[in-house]
Design an enzyme around this catalytic site. Structure first.
Site, mmCIF file in Angstrom:
data_model
loop_
_atom_site.group_PDB
_atom_site.id
_atom_site.type_symbol
_atom_site.label_atom_id
_atom_site.label_comp_id
_atom_site.label_asym_id
_atom_site.label_seq_id
_atom_site.Cartn_x
_atom_site.Cartn_y
_atom_site.Cartn_z
ATOM 1 N N TYR A 93 -2.105 -1.045 7.659
ATOM 2 C CA TYR A 93 -3.151 -1.905 8.219
ATOM 3 C C TYR A 93 -3.192 -1.759 9.738
ATOM 4 O O TYR A 93 -2.204 -1.408 10.380
ATOM 5 C CB TYR A 93 -2.883 -3.377 7.877
ATOM 6 C CG TYR A 93 -2.985 -3.708 6.416
ATOM 7 C CD1 TYR A 93 -4.218 -3.958 5.827
ATOM 8 C CD2 TYR A 93 -1.848 -3.777 5.618
ATOM 9 C CE1 TYR A 93 -4.319 -4.285 4.482
ATOM 10 C CE2 TYR A 93 -1.939 -4.094 4.266
ATOM 11 C CZ TYR A 93 -3.171 -4.344 3.709
ATOM 12 O OH TYR A 93 -3.268 -4.652 2.379
ATOM 13 N N SER B 273 -7.831 -2.723 -1.899
ATOM 14 C CA SER B 273 -8.534 -1.465 -1.642
ATOM 15 C C SER B 273 -9.720 -1.282 -2.580
ATOM 16 O O SER B 273 -10.805 -0.870 -2.148
ATOM 17 C CB SER B 273 -7.570 -0.283 -1.789
ATOM 18 O OG SER B 273 -6.619 -0.273 -0.745
ATOM 19 N N GLN C 58 -0.762 2.307 -5.901
ATOM 20 C CA GLN C 58 -2.193 2.549 -5.696
ATOM 21 C C GLN C 58 -3.058 1.991 -6.822
ATOM 22 O O GLN C 58 -4.120 1.420 -6.577
ATOM 23 C CB GLN C 58 -2.463 4.047 -5.542
ATOM 24 C CG GLN C 58 -2.280 4.555 -4.126
ATOM 25 C CD GLN C 58 -2.687 6.010 -3.990
ATOM 26 O OE1 GLN C 58 -2.630 6.765 -4.957
ATOM 27 N NE2 GLN C 58 -3.091 6.415 -2.814
ATOM 28 N N ARG D 33 0.848 -1.196 0.000
ATOM 29 C CA ARG D 33 0.000 0.000 0.000
ATOM 30 C C ARG D 33 0.880 1.241 0.000
ATOM 31 O O ARG D 33 1.050 1.918 1.020
ATOM 32 C CB ARG D 33 -0.949 -0.034 1.195
ATOM 33 C CG ARG D 33 -2.105 -0.984 0.950
ATOM 34 C CD ARG D 33 -3.186 -0.883 1.991
ATOM 35 N NE ARG D 33 -4.418 -1.488 1.497
ATOM 36 C CZ ARG D 33 -5.503 -1.674 2.240
ATOM 37 N NH1 ARG D 33 -5.503 -1.301 3.497
ATOM 38 N NH2 ARG D 33 -6.570 -2.218 1.732
ATOM 39 N N ASP E 35 -3.680 -1.743 -6.376
ATOM 40 C CA ASP E 35 -4.137 -2.183 -5.055
ATOM 41 C C ASP E 35 -5.556 -2.748 -5.127
ATOM 42 O O ASP E 35 -6.533 -2.041 -4.892
ATOM 43 C CB ASP E 35 -4.057 -1.016 -4.071
ATOM 44 C CG ASP E 35 -4.354 -1.426 -2.638
ATOM 45 O OD1 ASP E 35 -4.684 -2.614 -2.411
ATOM 46 O OD2 ASP E 35 -4.266 -0.569 -1.738
#
Length: 386
Positions: A233, A138, A132, A127, A135
């Protein structure tokens, strides 16, 4: 370079790894794309749409898997109806990309290593700002957070927004969201759009501003230990910290009409956030939507894949929520996969596994017959001991 898109065989999986739009972009770049017949049907992408995008449709799954240089999936490989395991269809030296769940199912990683397959796990994409666009955790968690609120609203025997009617004023529903990661933040935004009064809790104080920016009240518990793990996280906390946390959130759970729990720790059982005693204190008709049901649940009363009524409270433990919105879930996942492929395929359209790259280094679980991720090796050793 042949990239193949497999048809998912898991019963509840409706997503597909690539959609026709992204196939067209890959074909334009000079990549050959094979798509298993019917791969996109459950996400409403027809074989004809893939053919129009330049893909070749392959009717037999064994043929598709054996011809792939890079095989793309959503769900982890599993046993087929004919008794063969999907990984046995892969050629030695080929690449598998998808959700592999290497920390939760290290034996699959071992099987892939023995097959000498290079396996890249979408769960392990770091992350970071640079990663991004790749990911997938997400992108899919955002869908789960959105859908969780809709499920909660549908199950609640009340309105969500405040309404002023000739028969009187209806007070808005109170929604309490536990966990302010991607799923939690999307849940906050969705619940606010539906007119609810929203409170949110997270053990990471750094998310307070994000919660407040979405119009929710942040419920804060000051803990002395570190609460954020690598990659942003939430970190598993001590028993003392869990007890302090439960003491603070109990009152908020008691007053809520809908509680949505989203807390998960990669590779471990989901932390218990809502005890039976807390559920007993909730109002009759209130609802708990537990997004961690697949990992054991954040609520003590959750039954994965079931909706139950416990002491007058409806407790919902959905499985694979992103798959329930397969069009946009596939669209986002396809974008994640395509971004990763741009990193893996060089200008000569050949595979370029550069382990000096932090993304490839983090996400590559197996290569050349070895398990490359230390946490996966540790999980495999723990499994052998148990």
């Amino acid at each position: 370079m042949r990239i193949a898109v497999a048809k998912e065989i898991e019963v509840c999986e409706r997503r597909v790894a690539l959609i026709p739009d992204t196939v067209a972009k890959l074909v334009k770049q000079g990549v050959e794309v094979l798509v298993e017949a019917g791969a996109g049907d459950r996400a409403f992408f027809s074989d004809g749409a893939y053919e129009a995008a330049g893909a070749k449709i392959i009717a037999d799954s064994a043929t598709l898997w054996s011809q792939a240089d890079i095989l793309l999936k959503v769900s982890p490989p599993q046993e087929r109806e004919d008794g063969r395991f999907e990984t046995d269809l892969l050629r030695e030296g080929s690449v598998l990309i998808g959700f592999i769940n290497p920390l939760g199912n290290p034996s699959l990683a071992q099987r892939l290593a023995e097959r000498k397959v290079t396996a890249i796990s979408m769960e392990l994409i770091p992350r970071t700002t640079r990663a991004q666009s790749m990911d997938a955790l997400s992108s899919q968690a955002s869908i789960a957070g959105y859908k969780a609120v809709l499920i909660g609203a549908a199950a609640l025997p009340k309105y969500f927004p405040m309404l002023t009617t000739a028969a009187g004023t209806i007070a808005p529903a109170k929604v309490f969201i536990m966990g302010a990661g991607v799923a939690g933040l999307q849940a906050i935004a969705t619940a606010r759009r539906l007119g609810a009064v929203v409170e949110a809790f997270d053990i990471r104080p750094a998310v307070k501003e994000e919660v407040q920016s979405l119009g929710a009240k942040f419920v804060e518990v000051k803990l002395e230990e570190e609460t954020t793990a690598a990659g942003g996280y939430a970190k598993e906390i001590s028993a003392d910290s869990r007890q302090r946390t439960q003491e603070v959130v109990t009152q908020h759970i008691k007053n809520a009409d809908v509680v949505i729990t989203t807390a998960q720790v990669p590779g471990k059982k989901a932390p218990l956030l809502v005890t039976e005693e807390m559920v007993k204190q909730m109002k009759p008709g209130s609802v708990v939507v537990d997004l961690a049901a697949e990992q054991g649940g954040n609520c003590a009363c959750t039954e994965p894949g079931k909706d139950i009524v416990w002491n007058g409270v409806t407790i919902i433990g959905p499985i694979n929520l992103p798959s329930s919105l397969p069009v946009h879930a596939s669209q986002l996942y396809s974008k994640n996969i395509t971004s990763l492929l741009q990193l893996l395929i060089n200008k000569e359209k050949a595979l370029d596994l550069n382990f000096a790259d932090d993304i490839i280094e983090a996400a590559c679980v197996t290569h050349a017959g070895e398990i490359r991720v230390a946490r996966v090796r540790e999980a495999l050793q723990a499994l052998a001991v148990s």
